[in-house]
Design a protein around this motif. Structure first.
Motif, PDB file in Angstrom:
ATOM      1  N   HIS A   1     -24.571 -73.317   2.254  1.00 26.52           N
ATOM      2  CA  HIS A   1     -23.828 -72.810   0.855  1.00 26.52           C
ATOM      3  C   HIS A   1     -25.371 -72.835   0.082  1.00 26.52           C
ATOM      4  O   HIS A   1     -26.123 -73.772  -0.129  1.00 26.52           O
ATOM      5  N   SER A   2     -25.850 -71.462   0.055  1.00 27.25           N
ATOM      6  CA  SER A   2     -26.877 -71.326  -0.749  1.00 27.25           C
ATOM      7  C   SER A   2     -26.324 -70.412  -1.977  1.00 27.25           C
ATOM      8  O   SER A   2     -24.992 -70.352  -2.378  1.00 27.25           O
TER       9      SER A   2
ATOM     10  N   ILE B   1     -40.403 -85.422   3.782  1.00 24.22           N
ATOM     11  CA  ILE B   1     -39.241 -84.851   3.173  1.00 24.22           C
ATOM     12  C   ILE B   1     -39.090 -83.332   3.992  1.00 24.22           C
ATOM     13  O   ILE B   1     -40.248 -82.588   3.861  1.00 24.22           O
ATOM     14  N   LYS B   2     -38.083 -83.143   4.514  1.00 21.82           N
ATOM     15  CA  LYS B   2     -37.709 -81.823   5.543  1.00 21.82           C
ATOM     16  C   LYS B   2     -37.385 -80.854   4.473  1.00 21.82           C
ATOM     17  O   LYS B   2     -36.196 -81.162   3.854  1.00 21.82           O
ATOM     18  N   VAL B   3     -38.060 -79.877   4.257  1.00 26.98           N
ATOM     19  CA  VAL B   3     -37.617 -78.575   3.328  1.00 26.98           C
ATOM     20  C   VAL B   3     -36.861 -77.645   4.113  1.00 26.98           C
ATOM     21  O   VAL B   3     -37.685 -77.177   5.148  1.00 26.98           O
ATOM     22  N   ASN B   4     -35.759 -77.368   4.142  1.00 30.38           N
ATOM     23  CA  ASN B   4     -34.782 -76.408   5.098  1.00 30.38           C
ATOM     24  C   ASN B   4     -35.114 -74.849   4.215  1.00 30.38           C
ATOM     25  O   ASN B   4     -34.882 -74.990   3.059  1.00 30.38           O
TER      26      ASN B   4
ATOM     27  N   SER C   1     -33.845 -84.645   3.122  1.00 32.97           N
ATOM     28  CA  SER C   1     -34.076 -83.340   3.349  1.00 32.97           C
ATOM     29  C   SER C   1     -33.392 -82.497   2.084  1.00 32.97           C
ATOM     30  O   SER C   1     -32.443 -82.868   1.522  1.00 32.97           O
ATOM     31  N   VAL C   2     -33.797 -81.249   1.736  1.00 33.45           N
ATOM     32  CA  VAL C   2     -33.445 -80.372   0.649  1.00 33.45           C
ATOM     33  C   VAL C   2     -33.644 -79.033   1.090  1.00 33.45           C
ATOM     34  O   VAL C   2     -34.213 -78.649   2.128  1.00 33.45           O
ATOM     35  N   VAL C   3     -33.029 -78.270   0.304  1.00 27.26           N
ATOM     36  CA  VAL C   3     -33.137 -76.996   0.710  1.00 27.26           C
ATOM     37  C   VAL C   3     -34.331 -76.340  -0.419  1.00 27.26           C
ATOM     38  O   VAL C   3     -34.630 -76.610  -1.468  1.00 27.26           O
TER      39      VAL C   3
ATOM     40  N   GLN D   1     -41.186 -76.714  -1.552  1.00 23.49           N
ATOM     41  CA  GLN D   1     -41.225 -75.265  -0.889  1.00 23.49           C
ATOM     42  C   GLN D   1     -41.665 -75.686   0.414  1.00 23.49           C
ATOM     43  O   GLN D   1     -41.362 -74.589   1.428  1.00 23.49           O
ATOM     44  N   GLN D   2     -41.943 -76.858   1.056  1.00 24.41           N
ATOM     45  CA  GLN D   2     -42.471 -77.016   2.478  1.00 24.41           C
ATOM     46  C   GLN D   2     -42.368 -78.532   2.585  1.00 24.41           C
ATOM     47  O   GLN D   2     -42.139 -79.390   1.553  1.00 24.41           O
TER      48      GLN D   2
END
Length: 577
Positions: A316-317, A220-223, A152-154, A201-202
């Protein structure tokens, strides 16, 4: 095929074993009569046998034979008592089913051996039957082992995929296969590979492929990344500044007066909270409406504030920091000029100027009356008129000591004090240097008055000498200028010197008159005047008014006229040497 065969088998068993009893229960199709049911029950329950059937037959007989109905019903009741209770397990004869055990032992033994030796045969096959719509890759001679703990990523970030191969016959190359593309992994060693997913992006689903063997699908889960789109600030200035409030768009760094109340309006995306930190204080803001956060802060000094949009999965962004510069309210300033009265020793005049960046709240004159060496005394504060709503204002103040009830020998200290209108940090004050006025006692006052009289006498003597010299010089020049229509250079110089002495005498006379007037006034204020003293003062006035005899005055006036005429009508005349 296995799945659909399993479905068909279950449908057949349902139609054979479930549907007929259900239809019978619902009374659909061909149904059993009471006699048929009693006969079937009698076969399965040895205790009942044909008793239930006989009871039903007696019931029918009682309905057709009215004369013997009572006897028949009594017989029916007796049989009913014999039918109670009936144990249901008695309908099952286990011994009769022992003959079928030989057919069960074989399959059970096979299942047990398979379950102990290779349980995956049972579990994997069952799994494939139940999860028929999933893809099950052919068993490869190696395994794909992902070394990533979390897929998973941002949103917008990269993900490095780390892969390790285990087993025999390892492939030389490994590929990652997404919905639309296939990419080759970078090879680190025989067993280790990696691949960089960029700017995700998705959500992305992929498989790993090696030697035509495919792995199970991974995702891959994109948050969603919380982001700050823009923000506005509403500025509410301190009331004493008389400044109109305003709203600024997209304002990060601010320069504001100290004490300004700031209301921020943050417009965000994909955020359910917003971290707001200022001067070491952390606030977690909640949305006031969808994608809108608000915060209000009163700022009195230089500050730095930081913003950090957040959501449930991204704590944290991308954060941002901004600076607030405050304009401090400057302290006021005051300057004062002091001038004593030209006649009275008990009157003072003050003129001054006050200035501040935003105006004033008060201007006052302070004085304290007390005995010399004493720390106590009577403190008095007098307001002073001035334009307090201006940034610069001039003022004037008259101080009459006669109104203070001062005793001889008292000490008076005094100063001016101005206060600004700072409602944020409190009114700041400025004052002039504290001055001291020592009121003379009777002996000192008498000495001062006598000294004034002595000074007047000495100046009068000087004036008399100067007047006598002026008369002598006037007569001398008068004799020298008889029957002359023009003046030589030296003669003109002598006349100019004579006129200058006349002016010097006039100035000295005026000074003596002023000193004499002041001395007389102070005597009148501080002691009773004798008739003899008043007559002497009048004699001094007359003497000063007639310090030159009329003839000398007339001659000096003529000489001055002659000098003026010579400058105006004869500029071309050359002076005789």
């Amino acid at each position: 095929m296995l799945f659909y065969g399993f479905i068909l088998l279950n449908l057949a068993l349902t139609s054979w074993l479930v549907v007929p009893p259900l239809m019978a229960y619902l009374k659909l199709g061909k149904t059993l009569s009471h006699d048929d049911a009693a006969e079937i029950i009698g076969k399965h329950f040895n205790d009942i046998n044909d008793k239930l059937l006989n009871t039903l037959q007696l019931k029918k007989q009682s309905a057709g034979d009215e004369s013997h109905r009572g006897l028949i019903e009594a017989s029916i009741d007796q049989k009913i008592e014999n039918l109670k209770p009936v144990r249901f397990p008695s309908a099952i004869n286990i011994k009769e089913n022992n003959k079928y055990l030989k057919w069960v032992l074989g399959p059970v033994a096979v299942i047990l051996v398979i379950g102990l030796a290779a349980p995956s045969i049972l579990t994997e096959s069952t799994k494939k039957i139940i999860r028929h719509n999933e893809y099950f890759a052919p068993v490869a001679p190696f395994k794909f082992v992902l070394l990533n703990n979390d897929l998973s990523v941002v949103q917008g970030e990269d993900l490095k995929l780390d892969l390790k191969l285990t087993g025999n016959l390892l492939p030389a190359d490994v590929y990652v296969e997404t919905a639309n593309n296939t990419f080759k992994l970078d090879k680190e060693s025989i067993t280790k590979f990696h691949y960089q997913f960029s700017n995700l992006q998705q959500n992305t689903t992929f498989r790993l492929v090696g030697n035509d063997f495919k792995s199970q699908p991974y995702e891959i889960k994109v948050n969603l990344r919380p982001s700050l789109l823009h923000f506005d600030v509403e500025l509410r200035y301190p009331a004493y500044l008389h400044k109109k409030n305003e709203t600024l768009n997209n304002a990060g760094d601010l320069t504001i007066p100290a004490g300004t109340v700031i209301k921020w309006l943050f417009h965000t995306q994909n955020a359910n909270s917003l971290g707001f930190a200022i001067n070491g204080k952390n606030h977690k803001l909640r949305p006031s409406s969808p994608d809108l956060f608000e915060h209000t802060e009163r700022v009195v000094g230089a500050s730095i504030y930081k913003l950090n949009p957040q959501n449930t999965v991204v704590a944290h962004s991308d954060s941002a920091a901004y600076r607030i510069t405050t304009i401090a309210d400057e302290p006021p300033a005051i300057t004062v000029n002091e001038k004593p009265d030209s006649v009275s020793n008990q009157a003072f005049y003050f003129d001054g100027k006050i200035q501040d960046d935003h105006g004033f709240s008060s201007l006052a004159f302070h004085y304290r009356i007390g005995e010399p060496g004493s720390k106590t005394g009577r403190n008095v504060v007098k307001p002073v008129k001035a334009e307090l709503n201006q940034s610069i204002s001039d003022f004037f103040y008259f101080w009459n000591l006669k109104e203070l009830d001062i005793k001889p020998g008292d000490r008076v200290t005094y100063f001016f004090e101005v206060a600004d209108n700072d409602d944020v940090n409190g009114h700041k004050k400025a004052r002039t240097t504290e001055r001291t006025l020592n009121v003379p006692d009777e002996n000192q006052l008498r000495e001062e008055l006598n000294a004034g009289t002595t000074g007047v006498k000495q100046k009068m003597q000087s004036a008399i000498k100067l007047a006598a010299q002026l008369e002598r010089d006037s007569k001398k020049i008068d004799q020298m200028l008889l029957n002359k229509n023009s003046l030589s250079f030296d003669e003109k110089k002598q006349v100019e010197d004579l006129l200058n002495k006349r002016k010097e005498l006039d100035d000295l006379v005026k000074q003596i008159q002023a000193d004499n007037k002041k001395n007389l006034y102070n005597r009148q204020e501080n002691e009773e005047q004798s008739k003899e003293l008043l007559e002497k003062q009048k004699e001094i006035e007359n003497l000063l008014n007639n310090v030159l005899d009329p003839k000398t005055k007339e001659l000096l006036q003529k000489l001055q006229q002659l000098m003026q005429q010579g400058q105006k009508t004869r500029p071309e005349m050359s002076y005789q040497k």
